[in-house]
Design a protein around this motif. Structure first.
Motif, PDB file in Angstrom:
ATOM      1  N   ARG A 154      -0.473  12.817   4.060  1.00 22.25           N
ATOM      2  CA  ARG A 154       0.196  12.112   5.274  1.00 22.25           C
ATOM      3  C   ARG A 154       1.128  11.258   4.721  1.00 22.25           C
ATOM      4  NH1 ARG A 154      -3.696   8.898   9.361  1.00 22.25           N
ATOM      5  NH2 ARG A 154      -1.698   8.644  10.221  1.00 22.25           N
ATOM      6  N   VAL A 155       0.684  10.651   3.354  1.00 20.63           N
ATOM      7  CA  VAL A 155       2.101   9.912   2.994  1.00 20.63           C
ATOM      8  C   VAL A 155       2.931  10.683   2.222  1.00 20.63           C
ATOM      9  CG1 VAL A 155       2.671   8.192   0.946  1.00 20.63           C
ATOM     10  CG2 VAL A 155       0.713   7.850   2.325  1.00 20.63           C
ATOM     11  N   GLN A 156       2.640  11.890   1.906  1.00 20.15           N
ATOM     12  CA  GLN A 156       3.600  12.783   1.362  1.00 20.15           C
ATOM     13  C   GLN A 156       4.609  13.294   2.228  1.00 20.15           C
ATOM     14  OE1 GLN A 156       3.624  14.145  -2.539  1.00 20.15           O
ATOM     15  NE2 GLN A 156       5.716  14.321  -1.513  1.00 20.15           N
ATOM     16  N   ALA A 157       3.956  13.742   3.498  1.00 21.66           N
ATOM     17  CA  ALA A 157       4.588  14.322   4.648  1.00 21.66           C
ATOM     18  C   ALA A 157       5.646  13.257   4.988  1.00 21.66           C
ATOM     19  CB  ALA A 157       3.648  14.671   5.613  1.00 21.66           C
ATOM     20  N   LEU A 158       5.407  12.040   5.119  1.00 22.18           N
ATOM     21  CA  LEU A 158       6.382  11.053   5.549  1.00 22.18           C
ATOM     22  C   LEU A 158       7.549  10.797   4.540  1.00 22.18           C
ATOM     23  CD1 LEU A 158       3.674   8.534   7.056  1.00 22.18           C
ATOM     24  CD2 LEU A 158       5.439   9.780   8.365  1.00 22.18           C
ATOM     25  N   LEU A 159       7.119  10.889   3.401  1.00 20.66           N
ATOM     26  CA  LEU A 159       8.033  10.462   2.213  1.00 20.66           C
ATOM     27  C   LEU A 159       8.697  11.809   1.525  1.00 20.66           C
ATOM     28  CD1 LEU A 159       6.418   7.346   0.350  1.00 20.66           C
ATOM     29  CD2 LEU A 159       7.700   7.279   2.321  1.00 20.66           C
ATOM     30  N   GLY A 160       8.074  12.710   1.663  1.00 25.65           N
ATOM     31  CA  GLY A 160       8.954  13.820   1.035  1.00 25.65           C
ATOM     32  C   GLY A 160       9.090  13.534  -0.496  1.00 25.65           C
ATOM     33  N   ASP A 161      10.412  13.938  -0.966  1.00 28.08           N
ATOM     34  CA  ASP A 161      10.461  13.858  -2.525  1.00 28.08           C
ATOM     35  C   ASP A 161      10.992  12.272  -3.035  1.00 28.08           C
ATOM     36  OD1 ASP A 161      12.960  13.409  -1.508  1.00 28.08           O
ATOM     37  OD2 ASP A 161      14.005  15.108  -2.326  1.00 28.08           O
ATOM     38  N   ARG A 162      10.542  11.463  -1.981  1.00 27.71           N
ATOM     39  CA  ARG A 162      10.762   9.908  -2.418  1.00 27.71           C
ATOM     40  C   ARG A 162       9.576   9.811  -3.131  1.00 27.71           C
ATOM     41  NH1 ARG A 162      12.003   6.759   3.099  1.00 27.71           N
ATOM     42  NH2 ARG A 162      12.841   8.574   4.183  1.00 27.71           N
ATOM     43  N   LEU A 163       8.458  10.401  -2.896  1.00 31.21           N
ATOM     44  CA  LEU A 163       7.101   9.819  -3.538  1.00 31.21           C
ATOM     45  C   LEU A 163       7.129  10.791  -4.996  1.00 31.21           C
ATOM     46  CD1 LEU A 163       4.265   8.717  -3.359  1.00 31.21           C
ATOM     47  CD2 LEU A 163       3.409  10.807  -2.435  1.00 31.21           C
ATOM     48  N   THR A 164       7.225  10.000  -6.003  1.00 28.11           N
ATOM     49  CA  THR A 164       7.423  10.591  -7.292  1.00 28.11           C
ATOM     50  C   THR A 164       6.365  10.186  -8.246  1.00 28.11           C
ATOM     51  OG1 THR A 164       8.679   8.733  -7.865  1.00 28.11           O
ATOM     52  CG2 THR A 164       9.857  10.536  -7.051  1.00 28.11           C
ATOM     53  N   TYR A 165       5.396   9.489  -7.938  1.00 25.70           N
ATOM     54  CA  TYR A 165       4.356   9.122  -8.864  1.00 25.70           C
ATOM     55  C   TYR A 165       3.070   8.491  -7.867  1.00 25.70           C
ATOM     56  CZ  TYR A 165       2.126   7.292 -12.832  1.00 25.70           C
ATOM     57  OH  TYR A 165       1.211   7.119 -14.187  1.00 25.70           O
ATOM     58  N   ILE A 166       1.812   9.088  -8.246  1.00 24.40           N
ATOM     59  CA  ILE A 166       0.700   8.774  -7.767  1.00 24.40           C
ATOM     60  C   ILE A 166      -0.291   8.284  -8.710  1.00 24.40           C
ATOM     61  CG2 ILE A 166      -1.229   9.808  -6.249  1.00 24.40           C
ATOM     62  CD1 ILE A 166       0.655  11.700  -4.938  1.00 24.40           C
ATOM     63  N   VAL A 167      -1.021   7.276  -8.392  1.00 20.08           N
ATOM     64  CA  VAL A 167      -2.359   6.837  -8.955  1.00 20.08           C
ATOM     65  C   VAL A 167      -3.566   6.923  -7.807  1.00 20.08           C
ATOM     66  CG1 VAL A 167      -3.600   4.776  -9.940  1.00 20.08           C
ATOM     67  CG2 VAL A 167      -1.127   5.075 -10.461  1.00 20.08           C
ATOM     68  N   GLU A 168      -4.433   7.679  -8.043  1.00 23.96           N
ATOM     69  CA  GLU A 168      -5.386   8.005  -7.316  1.00 23.96           C
ATOM     70  C   GLU A 168      -6.831   7.657  -7.922  1.00 23.96           C
ATOM     71  OE1 GLU A 168      -6.057  12.099  -6.114  1.00 23.96           O
ATOM     72  OE2 GLU A 168      -4.012  12.443  -7.107  1.00 23.96           O
ATOM     73  N   ASP A 169      -6.972   7.042  -8.953  1.00 17.98           N
ATOM     74  CA  ASP A 169      -8.299   6.697  -9.469  1.00 17.98           C
ATOM     75  C   ASP A 169      -8.481   5.194  -9.546  1.00 17.98           C
ATOM     76  OD1 ASP A 169      -6.413   6.313 -11.287  1.00 17.98           O
ATOM     77  OD2 ASP A 169      -7.344   7.184 -13.051  1.00 17.98           O
ATOM     78  N   VAL A 170      -8.193   4.573  -8.601  1.00 19.52           N
ATOM     79  CA  VAL A 170      -8.372   3.004  -8.518  1.00 19.52           C
ATOM     80  C   VAL A 170      -9.710   2.796  -8.541  1.00 19.52           C
ATOM     81  CG1 VAL A 170      -8.204   1.009  -7.100  1.00 19.52           C
ATOM     82  CG2 VAL A 170      -6.321   2.314  -7.650  1.00 19.52           C
ATOM     83  N   GLN A 171     -10.403   1.920  -9.229  1.00 14.52           N
ATOM     84  CA  GLN A 171     -11.836   1.502  -9.032  1.00 14.52           C
ATOM     85  C   GLN A 171     -12.150   0.254  -8.310  1.00 14.52           C
ATOM     86  OE1 GLN A 171     -14.098   3.944 -10.624  1.00 14.52           O
ATOM     87  NE2 GLN A 171     -12.132   5.277 -10.419  1.00 14.52           N
ATOM     88  N   PRO A 172     -13.468   0.106  -8.010  1.00 15.43           N
ATOM     89  CA  PRO A 172     -13.860  -0.889  -7.416  1.00 15.43           C
ATOM     90  C   PRO A 172     -13.553  -2.160  -8.349  1.00 15.43           C
ATOM     91  CG  PRO A 172     -15.230   0.588  -6.756  1.00 15.43           C
ATOM     92  CD  PRO A 172     -14.470   1.224  -7.681  1.00 15.43           C
ATOM     93  N   ASN A 173     -13.411  -3.481  -7.796  1.00 13.57           N
ATOM     94  CA  ASN A 173     -13.290  -4.715  -8.795  1.00 13.57           C
ATOM     95  C   ASN A 173     -12.361  -4.136  -9.950  1.00 13.57           C
ATOM     96  OD1 ASN A 173     -14.738  -6.121  -6.913  1.00 13.57           O
ATOM     97  ND2 ASN A 173     -16.832  -5.573  -8.059  1.00 13.57           N
ATOM     98  N   PRO A 174     -11.036  -4.070  -9.769  1.00 10.97           N
ATOM     99  CA  PRO A 174     -10.127  -3.579 -11.298  1.00 10.97           C
ATOM    100  C   PRO A 174     -10.639  -4.411 -12.240  1.00 10.97           C
ATOM    101  CG  PRO A 174      -8.663  -4.651  -9.248  1.00 10.97           C
ATOM    102  CD  PRO A 174     -10.111  -4.460  -8.614  1.00 10.97           C
ATOM    103  N   ASP A 175     -11.026  -3.668 -13.489  1.00 10.18           N
ATOM    104  CA  ASP A 175     -11.350  -4.249 -14.571  1.00 10.18           C
ATOM    105  C   ASP A 175     -10.291  -4.041 -15.762  1.00 10.18           C
ATOM    106  OD1 ASP A 175     -12.966  -4.630 -17.273  1.00 10.18           O
ATOM    107  OD2 ASP A 175     -14.424  -5.455 -15.738  1.00 10.18           O
ATOM    108  N   VAL A 176     -10.142  -5.045 -16.716  1.00 11.05           N
ATOM    109  CA  VAL A 176      -9.404  -5.017 -17.609  1.00 11.05           C
ATOM    110  C   VAL A 176      -9.423  -3.651 -18.507  1.00 11.05           C
ATOM    111  CG1 VAL A 176      -8.819  -7.417 -17.856  1.00 11.05           C
ATOM    112  CG2 VAL A 176     -10.727  -6.331 -19.231  1.00 11.05           C
TER     113      VAL A 176
END
Length: 366
Positions: A46-68
């Motif tokens: 959905r985000v890709q469809a809205l932004l097209g080639d503006r979306l150039t980088y994706i982080v999709e492995d965020v974990q709960p309680n982000p740890d150092v």
């Protein structure tokens, strides 16, 4: 005496408001920070469809309680590979938004350890560079979309860091209740109770003001009325919208006050016992209400707008509410004996958030 309320976040609320990202990111390169299930839920598409080639980088492995331990590599890859991006979109719950807030704060070296050293010093600093942030919550709870704070955990060393700079205020928040329809019951409860805690903590707070009180009272009333009903009807869009709005109002309230004792206790419960944040910061609410009651007549008046004039009745109502959501309200329920509970509360009262509590200097530790 004049009192100030300030919140610089442009806020968009309502069904289909996700589409606002097109206007907000015009002529920009965009990075997306989201959670692992986002792709299977169709959110990345959905985000890709809205932004097209503006979306150039994706982080999709965020974990709960982000740890150092996980953030260090993620941070350094981000600045190496997405340094060209102007804006970061955080799509997810509090962990995704907190992770994005950490990523947008650039160090001179590009190393995460430099950021940690700055945080450990406990002083405000000006980052070497920064990205703009658009926060899009997919849960109704943290209010992080309208605050500058991010919590970064160091579970190996039983520490937590609070990141808050001028640049970590989101440029914009988009609250689209339709994005919350697939949230399961457990997360719905935990995040909803986080919102309740934010609202209550902003009332028994030395930094409270009439505007934050107005948002807080409304948020508490909404959560108490709405959350049990939503848990029985998770696909109800109207109830999702009410909870989303309540969480946002709670966020607006504590964006000016910060949190207080219940949150200070929660950090120890999460680090020591692994308790999810929403439960860790809410199971003590009846107890903390008892410690707050009678400390300040003005604060009592605000609390009584929701809970009425009798403390015992108010505490019982809160306990019954939490129990109805299968949340237990005693330290012993979480494997904490009386001695450790006393230690945790005493330590929490001395913490930065504990000192925001109206009774911090006089509260009995028991």
């Amino acid at each position: 005496m004049s009192q100030k309320f300030h919140n610089p976040v442009a806020t968009f609320f309502g069904n289909d408001s996700l589409k606002e990202i097109r206007t907000l990111t015009e002529n920009q390169h965009v990075a997306l920070v989201t959670f692992p299930e986002a792709r299977s839920l169709g959110l990345i598409d959905r985000v890709q469809a809205l932004l097209g080639d503006r979306l150039t980088y994706i982080v999709e492995d965020v974990q709960p309680n982000p740890d150092v331990a996980q953030l260090a590599g993620l941070y350094e890859r981000f600045w190496q590979q997405a340094g060209h991006c102007h804006t970061v979109i955080a799509l997810g719950g509090g962990s995704a938004i907190d992770t994005a807030k950490a990523l947008i704060v650039g160090t001179r070296s590009g190393r995460f350890n430099e950021l940690l050293e700055l945080l450990a010093a406990g002083q405000t600093f000006t980052p070497a560079q920064a990205k703009s942030l658009i926060a899009i919550p997919t849960t109704a709870g943290t209010g992080s979309e309208v605050t500058p704070w991010a919590t970064i955990w160091d579970s190996a060393n039983l520490k937590k860091y609070s990141l808050h700079l001028e640049c970590t205020w989101p440029k914009a928040a988009i609250i689209d209740p339709q994005l919350m329809l697939t949230v399961p019951r457990g997360i719905t409860v935990s995040t909803g109770l986080d919102a309740l805690s934010h609202a209550m903590e902003s009332i028994w707070n030395v930094n409270a003001n009439p505007v934050s009180d107005t948002f807080a009272v409304s948020a508490i009333s909404d959560v108490l009325a709405c959350l049990p009903a939503l848990c029985k009807d998770l696909g109800n869009l109207e109830l999702r919208a009410r909870m989303a709005l309540a969480a946002m109002k709670a966020g607006l309230a504590f964006s000016n006050t910060k949190t207080a004792l219940a949150h200070s206790i929660s950090y120890e419960m999460t680090l020591r016992h692994g308790l999810p944040h929403g439960i860790a910061c809410s199971f003590t609410l009846p107890m903390v209400l008892g410690l707050a009651w009678g400390r300040d007549p003005a604060r009592d008046q605000v609390l009584q707008q929701v809970f009425g004039p009798d403390l015992g009745t108010a505490q019982q109502r809160l306990r019954q509410f939490l129990h109805s959501l299968d949340v237990k309200t005693d330290f012993s329920d979480y494997g904490v004996d009386a001695s450790e509970a006393e230690q945790i509360v005493g330590y929490a009262l001395l913490g930065a958030r504990g000192k925001n509590f109206i009774g911090a200097e006089r509260s009995p530790v028991h």
